[in-house]
Design a protein around this motif. Structure first.
Motif, PDB file in Angstrom:
ATOM      1  N   PRO A  88       0.809  -1.216   0.000  1.00  0.00           N
ATOM      2  CA  PRO A  88       0.000   0.000   0.000  1.00  0.00           C
ATOM      3  C   PRO A  88       0.843   1.266   0.000  1.00  0.00           C
ATOM      4  O   PRO A  88       2.041   1.252   0.267  1.00  0.00           O
ATOM      5  N   GLY A  89       0.151   2.365  -0.312  1.00  0.00           N
ATOM      6  CA  GLY A  89       0.717   3.688  -0.151  1.00  0.00           C
ATOM      7  C   GLY A  89      -0.374   4.589   0.417  1.00  0.00           C
ATOM      8  O   GLY A  89      -1.559   4.293   0.269  1.00  0.00           O
ATOM      9  N   MET A  90       0.013   5.663   1.059  1.00  0.00           N
ATOM     10  CA  MET A  90      -0.956   6.568   1.659  1.00  0.00           C
ATOM     11  C   MET A  90      -0.544   8.011   1.395  1.00  0.00           C
ATOM     12  O   MET A  90       0.637   8.358   1.478  1.00  0.00           O
ATOM     13  N   LEU A  91      -1.529   8.836   1.056  1.00  0.00           N
ATOM     14  CA  LEU A  91      -1.325  10.272   0.978  1.00  0.00           C
ATOM     15  C   LEU A  91      -2.013  10.908   2.175  1.00  0.00           C
ATOM     16  O   LEU A  91      -3.224  10.818   2.323  1.00  0.00           O
ATOM     17  N   LEU A  92      -1.219  11.534   3.011  1.00  0.00           N
ATOM     18  CA  LEU A  92      -1.730  12.161   4.230  1.00  0.00           C
ATOM     19  C   LEU A  92      -1.549  13.664   4.106  1.00  0.00           C
ATOM     20  O   LEU A  92      -0.444  14.185   4.266  1.00  0.00           O
ATOM     21  N   ASP A  93      -2.638  14.366   3.766  1.00  0.00           N
ATOM     22  CA  ASP A  93      -2.552  15.806   3.494  1.00  0.00           C
ATOM     23  C   ASP A  93      -1.461  16.098   2.472  1.00  0.00           C
ATOM     24  O   ASP A  93      -0.668  17.042   2.614  1.00  0.00           O
ATOM     25  N   GLY A  94      -1.399  15.253   1.435  1.00  0.00           N
ATOM     26  CA  GLY A  94      -0.413  15.437   0.381  1.00  0.00           C
ATOM     27  C   GLY A  94       0.928  14.794   0.641  1.00  0.00           C
ATOM     28  O   GLY A  94       1.778  14.724  -0.255  1.00  0.00           O
ATOM     29  N   GLU A  95       1.163  14.316   1.853  1.00  0.00           N
ATOM     30  CA  GLU A  95       2.429  13.661   2.207  1.00  0.00           C
ATOM     31  C   GLU A  95       2.388  12.196   1.770  1.00  0.00           C
ATOM     32  O   GLU A  95       1.558  11.423   2.258  1.00  0.00           O
ATOM     33  N   PRO A  96       3.284  11.769   0.865  1.00  0.00           N
ATOM     34  CA  PRO A  96       3.292  10.371   0.454  1.00  0.00           C
ATOM     35  C   PRO A  96       4.004   9.491   1.476  1.00  0.00           C
ATOM     36  O   PRO A  96       5.115   9.787   1.910  1.00  0.00           O
ATOM     37  N   VAL A  97       3.357   8.409   1.863  1.00  0.00           N
ATOM     38  CA  VAL A  97       3.948   7.431   2.790  1.00  0.00           C
ATOM     39  C   VAL A  97       3.790   6.067   2.137  1.00  0.00           C
ATOM     40  O   VAL A  97       2.673   5.642   1.839  1.00  0.00           O
ATOM     41  N   HIS A  98       4.896   5.366   1.920  1.00  0.00           N
ATOM     42  CA  HIS A  98       4.858   4.111   1.171  1.00  0.00           C
ATOM     43  C   HIS A  98       5.228   2.920   2.043  1.00  0.00           C
ATOM     44  O   HIS A  98       6.207   2.958   2.786  1.00  0.00           O
ATOM     45  N   GLY A  99       4.433   1.854   1.933  1.00  0.00           N
ATOM     46  CA  GLY A  99       4.706   0.616   2.658  1.00  0.00           C
ATOM     47  C   GLY A  99       3.926   0.539   3.960  1.00  0.00           C
ATOM     48  O   GLY A  99       3.739   1.541   4.649  1.00  0.00           O
ATOM     49  N   SER A 100       3.478  -0.661   4.286  1.00  0.00           N
ATOM     50  CA  SER A 100       2.606  -0.824   5.446  1.00  0.00           C
ATOM     51  C   SER A 100       3.295  -0.424   6.750  1.00  0.00           C
ATOM     52  O   SER A 100       2.684   0.207   7.619  1.00  0.00           O
ATOM     53  N   ARG A 101       4.575  -0.762   6.915  1.00  0.00           N
ATOM     54  CA  ARG A 101       5.248  -0.420   8.173  1.00  0.00           C
ATOM     55  C   ARG A 101       5.406   1.081   8.326  1.00  0.00           C
ATOM     56  O   ARG A 101       5.196   1.631   9.422  1.00  0.00           O
ATOM     57  N   ALA A 102       5.755   1.763   7.242  1.00  0.00           N
ATOM     58  CA  ALA A 102       5.884   3.216   7.300  1.00  0.00           C
ATOM     59  C   ALA A 102       4.528   3.870   7.575  1.00  0.00           C
ATOM     60  O   ALA A 102       4.435   4.846   8.330  1.00  0.00           O
ATOM     61  N   ILE A 103       3.479   3.309   6.974  1.00  0.00           N
ATOM     62  CA  ILE A 103       2.138   3.852   7.188  1.00  0.00           C
ATOM     63  C   ILE A 103       1.722   3.702   8.649  1.00  0.00           C
ATOM     64  O   ILE A 103       1.235   4.646   9.275  1.00  0.00           O
ATOM     65  N   LEU A 104       1.910   2.505   9.206  1.00  0.00           N
ATOM     66  CA  LEU A 104       1.520   2.286  10.600  1.00  0.00           C
ATOM     67  C   LEU A 104       2.321   3.166  11.545  1.00  0.00           C
ATOM     68  O   LEU A 104       1.778   3.701  12.529  1.00  0.00           O
ATOM     69  N   ASP A 105       3.601   3.341  11.269  1.00  0.00           N
ATOM     70  CA  ASP A 105       4.425   4.198  12.115  1.00  0.00           C
ATOM     71  C   ASP A 105       3.948   5.652  12.042  1.00  0.00           C
ATOM     72  O   ASP A 105       3.897   6.351  13.065  1.00  0.00           O
ATOM     73  N   ARG A 106       3.574   6.097  10.841  1.00  0.00           N
ATOM     74  CA  ARG A 106       3.080   7.471  10.684  1.00  0.00           C
ATOM     75  C   ARG A 106       1.736   7.649  11.388  1.00  0.00           C
ATOM     76  O   ARG A 106       1.481   8.693  12.010  1.00  0.00           O
ATOM     77  N   LEU A 107       0.871   6.651  11.310  1.00  0.00           N
ATOM     78  CA  LEU A 107      -0.420   6.723  11.991  1.00  0.00           C
ATOM     79  C   LEU A 107      -0.242   6.763  13.500  1.00  0.00           C
ATOM     80  O   LEU A 107      -0.984   7.441  14.210  1.00  0.00           O
ATOM     81  N   GLU A 108       0.767   6.053  14.000  1.00  0.00           N
ATOM     82  CA  GLU A 108       1.046   6.070  15.437  1.00  0.00           C
ATOM     83  C   GLU A 108       1.460   7.468  15.896  1.00  0.00           C
ATOM     84  O   GLU A 108       1.084   7.913  16.987  1.00  0.00           O
ATOM     85  N   GLN A 109       2.222   8.165  15.054  1.00  0.00           N
ATOM     86  CA  GLN A 109       2.609   9.537  15.377  1.00  0.00           C
ATOM     87  C   GLN A 109       1.397  10.463  15.353  1.00  0.00           C
ATOM     88  O   GLN A 109       1.288  11.372  16.182  1.00  0.00           O
ATOM     89  N   LEU A 110       0.509  10.204  14.407  1.00  0.00           N
ATOM     90  CA  LEU A 110      -0.648  11.078  14.211  1.00  0.00           C
ATOM     91  C   LEU A 110      -1.695  10.893  15.305  1.00  0.00           C
ATOM     92  O   LEU A 110      -2.233  11.864  15.843  1.00  0.00           O
ATOM     93  N   VAL A 111      -1.978   9.625  15.623  1.00  0.00           N
ATOM     94  CA  VAL A 111      -3.000   9.295  16.635  1.00  0.00           C
ATOM     95  C   VAL A 111      -2.384   8.277  17.593  1.00  0.00           C
ATOM     96  O   VAL A 111      -2.332   7.081  17.286  1.00  0.00           O
ATOM     97  N   PRO A 112      -1.889   8.699  18.751  1.00  0.00           N
ATOM     98  CA  PRO A 112      -1.166   7.799  19.651  1.00  0.00           C
ATOM     99  C   PRO A 112      -1.996   6.654  20.235  1.00  0.00           C
ATOM    100  O   PRO A 112      -1.441   5.617  20.615  1.00  0.00           O
ATOM    101  N   GLU A 113      -3.304   6.825  20.333  1.00  0.00           N
ATOM    102  CA  GLU A 113      -4.154   5.794  20.933  1.00  0.00           C
ATOM    103  C   GLU A 113      -5.175   5.278  19.914  1.00  0.00           C
ATOM    104  O   GLU A 113      -5.724   6.067  19.140  1.00  0.00           O
ATOM    105  N   PRO A 114      -5.466   3.979  19.933  1.00  0.00           N
ATOM    106  CA  PRO A 114      -4.801   2.919  20.697  1.00  0.00           C
ATOM    107  C   PRO A 114      -3.380   2.656  20.183  1.00  0.00           C
ATOM    108  O   PRO A 114      -3.104   2.853  19.001  1.00  0.00           O
ATOM    109  N   VAL A 115      -2.537   2.211  21.074  1.00  0.00           N
ATOM    110  CA  VAL A 115      -1.110   2.049  20.776  1.00  0.00           C
ATOM    111  C   VAL A 115      -0.882   0.860  19.848  1.00  0.00           C
ATOM    112  O   VAL A 115      -1.349  -0.252  20.116  1.00  0.00           O
ATOM    113  N   LEU A 116      -0.131   1.096  18.771  1.00  0.00           N
ATOM    114  CA  LEU A 116       0.223   0.012  17.854  1.00  0.00           C
ATOM    115  C   LEU A 116       1.545  -0.657  18.216  1.00  0.00           C
ATOM    116  O   LEU A 116       1.780  -1.800  17.845  1.00  0.00           O
ATOM    117  N   TYR A 117       2.392   0.070  18.936  1.00  0.00           N
ATOM    118  CA  TYR A 117       3.737  -0.432  19.255  1.00  0.00           C
ATOM    119  C   TYR A 117       3.975  -0.388  20.762  1.00  0.00           C
ATOM    120  O   TYR A 117       4.756   0.439  21.261  1.00  0.00           O
TER     121      TYR A 117
END
Length: 224
Positions: free
Chosen positions: A40-69
């Motif tokens: 997968p890839g994700m565009l977050l307000d125009g920011e490209p994020v590629h790959g599932s691990r990068a996406i999950l890490d970015r989502l964790e920064q954006l919304v800390p709860e519930p915790v993924l890591y």
């Protein structure tokens, strides 16, 4: 599957765009850069994020709860699921469809394909073998090594790294691959009644597709 499940877990709204397998290379590289042609890839307000691990890490920064890591062990299990386990979820279903191409219709929520549809599926599956670099030798080796990988998943569950009350990044990464493997009838006996099956079905209850047992050549599938 992994990224979509993470977005839902975080309670975020999103718009999903899907590509026909093999036709995503050019548009993905246009957005995410040369060499980044897989989903997968994700565009977050125009920011490209590629790959599932990068996406999950970015989502964790954006919304800390519930915790993924929640632990270092979860991050390592997620890495293993991405780097060492995930490709089986690509090669094994397409590998089985080579022998049962009419079953490709079930992945679209329908039944077995008719003659013309099966002709199309045969051509399509041959293309996916080339794209994913699948060979009969590689598929045979994948099947031989599958019990060891499933044993590792079961150990992760026994250790509490995955399969707990609150899903984490490793659950999503590994569970997505497990769910795809459950669509292959030859593999379901290996997963029946295990923590792997429970995790996959709990996280992804409605994933379509059914390749009947007996697709792989006799003797290729390890005994359950």
């Amino acid at each position: 599957m992994t990224a979509t499940a993470a977005l839902r877990l975080k309670g975020l709204e999103y718009e999903r765009v899907e590509f026909i397998p093999g036709q995503q290379v050019e548009p993905m590289q246009e957005i995410y850069g040369e060499g980044n042609h897989t989903v997968p890839g994700m565009l977050l307000d125009g920011e490209p994020v590629h790959g599932s691990r990068a996406i999950l890490d970015r989502l964790e920064q954006l919304v800390p709860e519930p915790v993924l890591y929640p632990t270092v062990q979860v991050r390592e299990a997620e890495r293993w699921g991405d780097e060492e386990f995930q490709d089986l979820g690509r090669r094994m279903p397409w590998g089985a469809l080579y022998f049962r191409p009419e079953a490709m219709g079930t992945f679209a929520g329908g039944g077995s394909l008719d003659g013309p549809g099966t002709d199309f599926a045969i051509r399509f599956v041959r293309g996916t073998w080339k794209y994913h670099k699948i060979t009969a030798e590689r598929l045979h080796d994948d099947l031989a090594g599958l019990p060891g990988k499933l044993a590792h998943v079961e150990q992760l569950a026994a250790d509490g790294v995955i399969g707990g009350e609150q899903s984490n990044a490793a659950d999503l990464q590994i569970g997505a691959t497990l769910r795809i493997l459950l669509n292959v009838g030859d593999l379901r006996p290996l997963l029946k009644g295990t923590a792997s099956e429970r995790i996959a079905r709990d996280l992804f209850p409605d994933y379509p597709g059914d390749i009947p047992a007996g697709a792989f050549p006799a003797g290729w599938v390890p005994a359950s």
